[in-house]
Motif scaffolding. Structure first.
Motif, PDB file in Angstrom:
ATOM      1  N   ALA A  24      62.935  -0.683  29.942  1.00 41.41           N
ATOM      2  CA  ALA A  24      62.063   0.181  30.746  1.00 41.41           C
ATOM      3  C   ALA A  24      61.853   1.530  30.070  1.00 41.41           C
ATOM      4  O   ALA A  24      60.729   2.050  30.046  1.00 41.41           O
ATOM      5  CB  ALA A  24      62.655   0.372  32.143  1.00 41.41           C
ATOM      6  N   LEU A  25      62.914   2.100  29.509  1.00 37.33           N
ATOM      7  CA  LEU A  25      62.765   3.376  28.810  1.00 37.33           C
ATOM      8  C   LEU A  25      61.860   3.219  27.594  1.00 37.33           C
ATOM      9  O   LEU A  25      60.985   4.049  27.361  1.00 37.33           O
ATOM     10  CB  LEU A  25      64.129   3.927  28.387  1.00 37.33           C
ATOM     11  CG  LEU A  25      64.085   5.247  27.612  1.00 37.33           C
ATOM     12  CD1 LEU A  25      63.436   6.350  28.440  1.00 37.33           C
ATOM     13  CD2 LEU A  25      65.478   5.645  27.157  1.00 37.33           C
ATOM     14  N   ALA A  26      62.073   2.159  26.849  1.00 40.38           N
ATOM     15  CA  ALA A  26      61.240   1.912  25.665  1.00 40.38           C
ATOM     16  C   ALA A  26      59.771   1.809  26.055  1.00 40.38           C
ATOM     17  O   ALA A  26      58.900   2.376  25.391  1.00 40.38           O
ATOM     18  CB  ALA A  26      61.698   0.641  24.963  1.00 40.38           C
ATOM     19  N   PHE A  27      59.479   1.110  27.142  1.00 36.00           N
ATOM     20  CA  PHE A  27      58.101   0.974  27.611  1.00 36.00           C
ATOM     21  C   PHE A  27      57.507   2.338  27.949  1.00 36.00           C
ATOM     22  O   PHE A  27      56.378   2.647  27.566  1.00 36.00           O
ATOM     23  CB  PHE A  27      58.046   0.049  28.828  1.00 36.00           C
ATOM     24  CG  PHE A  27      56.662  -0.119  29.381  1.00 36.00           C
ATOM     25  CD1 PHE A  27      55.759  -0.982  28.782  1.00 36.00           C
ATOM     26  CD2 PHE A  27      56.264   0.594  30.498  1.00 36.00           C
ATOM     27  CE1 PHE A  27      54.474  -1.121  29.288  1.00 36.00           C
ATOM     28  CE2 PHE A  27      54.990   0.457  31.011  1.00 36.00           C
ATOM     29  CZ  PHE A  27      54.088  -0.405  30.403  1.00 36.00           C
ATOM     30  N   GLU A  28      58.269   3.155  28.668  1.00 37.28           N
ATOM     31  CA  GLU A  28      57.799   4.488  29.054  1.00 37.28           C
ATOM     32  C   GLU A  28      57.529   5.375  27.839  1.00 37.28           C
ATOM     33  O   GLU A  28      56.654   6.239  27.884  1.00 37.28           O
ATOM     34  CB  GLU A  28      58.819   5.180  29.965  1.00 37.28           C
ATOM     35  CG  GLU A  28      58.945   4.579  31.333  1.00 37.28           C
ATOM     36  CD  GLU A  28      57.682   4.733  32.157  1.00 37.28           C
ATOM     37  OE1 GLU A  28      57.039   5.813  32.104  1.00 37.28           O
ATOM     38  OE2 GLU A  28      57.312   3.777  32.850  1.00 37.28           O
ATOM     39  N   CYS A  29      58.284   5.159  26.774  1.00 37.89           N
ATOM     40  CA  CYS A  29      58.167   5.992  25.564  1.00 37.89           C
ATOM     41  C   CYS A  29      57.187   5.444  24.551  1.00 37.89           C
ATOM     42  O   CYS A  29      56.858   6.128  23.570  1.00 37.89           O
ATOM     43  CB  CYS A  29      59.532   6.098  24.874  1.00 37.89           C
ATOM     44  SG  CYS A  29      60.785   6.871  25.878  1.00 37.89           S
ATOM     45  N   GLY A  30      56.761   4.205  24.726  1.00 39.99           N
ATOM     46  CA  GLY A  30      55.903   3.572  23.735  1.00 39.99           C
ATOM     47  C   GLY A  30      56.669   3.146  22.494  1.00 39.99           C
ATOM     48  O   GLY A  30      56.119   3.105  21.403  1.00 39.99           O
ATOM     49  N   LEU A  31      57.950   2.831  22.682  1.00 36.84           N
ATOM     50  CA  LEU A  31      58.811   2.385  21.588  1.00 36.84           C
ATOM     51  C   LEU A  31      59.263   0.961  21.850  1.00 36.84           C
ATOM     52  O   LEU A  31      59.101   0.442  22.955  1.00 36.84           O
ATOM     53  CB  LEU A  31      60.039   3.299  21.470  1.00 36.84           C
ATOM     54  CG  LEU A  31      59.767   4.777  21.202  1.00 36.84           C
ATOM     55  CD1 LEU A  31      61.039   5.592  21.372  1.00 36.84           C
ATOM     56  CD2 LEU A  31      59.193   4.955  19.810  1.00 36.84           C
ATOM     57  N   HIS A  32      59.866   0.327  20.866  1.00 33.74           N
ATOM     58  CA  HIS A  32      60.401  -1.021  21.030  1.00 33.74           C
ATOM     59  C   HIS A  32      61.825  -0.927  21.558  1.00 33.74           C
ATOM     60  O   HIS A  32      62.568   0.004  21.217  1.00 33.74           O
ATOM     61  CB  HIS A  32      60.377  -1.753  19.679  1.00 33.74           C
ATOM     62  CG  HIS A  32      60.504  -3.231  19.829  1.00 33.74           C
ATOM     63  ND1 HIS A  32      61.715  -3.853  19.971  1.00 33.74           N
ATOM     64  CD2 HIS A  32      59.560  -4.202  19.878  1.00 33.74           C
ATOM     65  CE1 HIS A  32      61.527  -5.152  20.085  1.00 33.74           C
ATOM     66  NE2 HIS A  32      60.214  -5.391  20.039  1.00 33.74           N
ATOM     67  N   ARG A  33      62.212  -1.879  22.396  1.00 40.35           N
ATOM     68  CA  ARG A  33      63.555  -1.867  22.973  1.00 40.35           C
ATOM     69  C   ARG A  33      64.640  -1.873  21.910  1.00 40.35           C
ATOM     70  O   ARG A  33      65.660  -1.202  22.045  1.00 40.35           O
ATOM     71  CB  ARG A  33      63.760  -3.066  23.911  1.00 40.35           C
ATOM     72  CG  ARG A  33      65.118  -2.988  24.620  1.00 40.35           C
ATOM     73  CD  ARG A  33      65.631  -4.327  25.096  1.00 40.35           C
ATOM     74  NE  ARG A  33      65.711  -5.327  24.064  1.00 40.35           N
ATOM     75  CZ  ARG A  33      66.718  -5.441  23.179  1.00 40.35           C
ATOM     76  NH1 ARG A  33      67.706  -4.590  23.181  1.00 40.35           N
ATOM     77  NH2 ARG A  33      66.709  -6.404  22.289  1.00 40.35           N
ATOM     78  N   THR A  34      64.417  -2.595  20.814  1.00 32.96           N
ATOM     79  CA  THR A  34      65.446  -2.635  19.776  1.00 32.96           C
ATOM     80  C   THR A  34      65.590  -1.279  19.081  1.00 32.96           C
ATOM     81  O   THR A  34      66.668  -0.957  18.584  1.00 32.96           O
ATOM     82  CB  THR A  34      65.167  -3.733  18.730  1.00 32.96           C
ATOM     83  OG1 THR A  34      63.891  -3.514  18.132  1.00 32.96           O
ATOM     84  CG2 THR A  34      65.216  -5.117  19.366  1.00 32.96           C
ATOM     85  N   TYR A  35      64.521  -0.475  19.078  1.00 29.99           N
ATOM     86  CA  TYR A  35      64.621   0.868  18.510  1.00 29.99           C
ATOM     87  C   TYR A  35      65.503   1.740  19.405  1.00 29.99           C
ATOM     88  O   TYR A  35      66.385   2.453  18.920  1.00 29.99           O
ATOM     89  CB  TYR A  35      63.244   1.502  18.330  1.00 29.99           C
ATOM     90  CG  TYR A  35      63.313   2.813  17.593  1.00 29.99           C
ATOM     91  CD1 TYR A  35      63.302   2.850  16.212  1.00 29.99           C
ATOM     92  CD2 TYR A  35      63.420   4.018  18.283  1.00 29.99           C
ATOM     93  CE1 TYR A  35      63.395   4.053  15.525  1.00 29.99           C
ATOM     94  CE2 TYR A  35      63.512   5.218  17.606  1.00 29.99           C
ATOM     95  CZ  TYR A  35      63.500   5.225  16.237  1.00 29.99           C
ATOM     96  OH  TYR A  35      63.607   6.419  15.567  1.00 29.99           O
ATOM     97  N   VAL A  36      65.277   1.672  20.714  1.00 25.59           N
ATOM     98  CA  VAL A  36      66.091   2.436  21.664  1.00 25.59           C
ATOM     99  C   VAL A  36      67.554   2.006  21.533  1.00 25.59           C
ATOM    100  O   VAL A  36      68.455   2.850  21.490  1.00 25.59           O
ATOM    101  CB  VAL A  36      65.582   2.265  23.109  1.00 25.59           C
ATOM    102  CG1 VAL A  36      66.532   2.912  24.110  1.00 25.59           C
ATOM    103  CG2 VAL A  36      64.177   2.846  23.253  1.00 25.59           C
TER     104      VAL A  36
END
Length: 76
Positions: A24-36
């Motif tokens: 969910a955080l990755a989506f909000e930031c426009g990043l990939h979950r694996t990056y987070v």
């Protein structure tokens, strides 16, 4: 403590306090979950722009991701 590990620990703590999953955080930031995930594990070296993207949906200023727990505002 290494700065990447510090950022990762703080990011995880703020993310959990805000009730976000990594996805969910990755989506909000426009990043990939694996990056987070990589940032939280201290294996990624995020830029200051990415720190700002991560901090915004958590409702904290980006600089708080860089501050050790004992020095966080409101900590005794």
């Amino acid at each position: 403590m290494a700065i990447r590990r510090l950022v990762g620990r703080n990011l995880k703590r703020f993310r959990e306090e805000a009730g976000f999953s990594q996805e969910a955080l990755a989506f909000e930031c426009g990043l990939h979950r694996t990056y987070v995930s990589g940032v939280e594990r201290g294996v990624r070296n995020p830029t200051i722009v990415v720190l700002e993207k991560l901090a915004e949906p958590l409702g904290v200023p980006a600089w708080r991701l860089l501050v050790p727990d004992a020095e966080q505002p409101g900590q005794e």
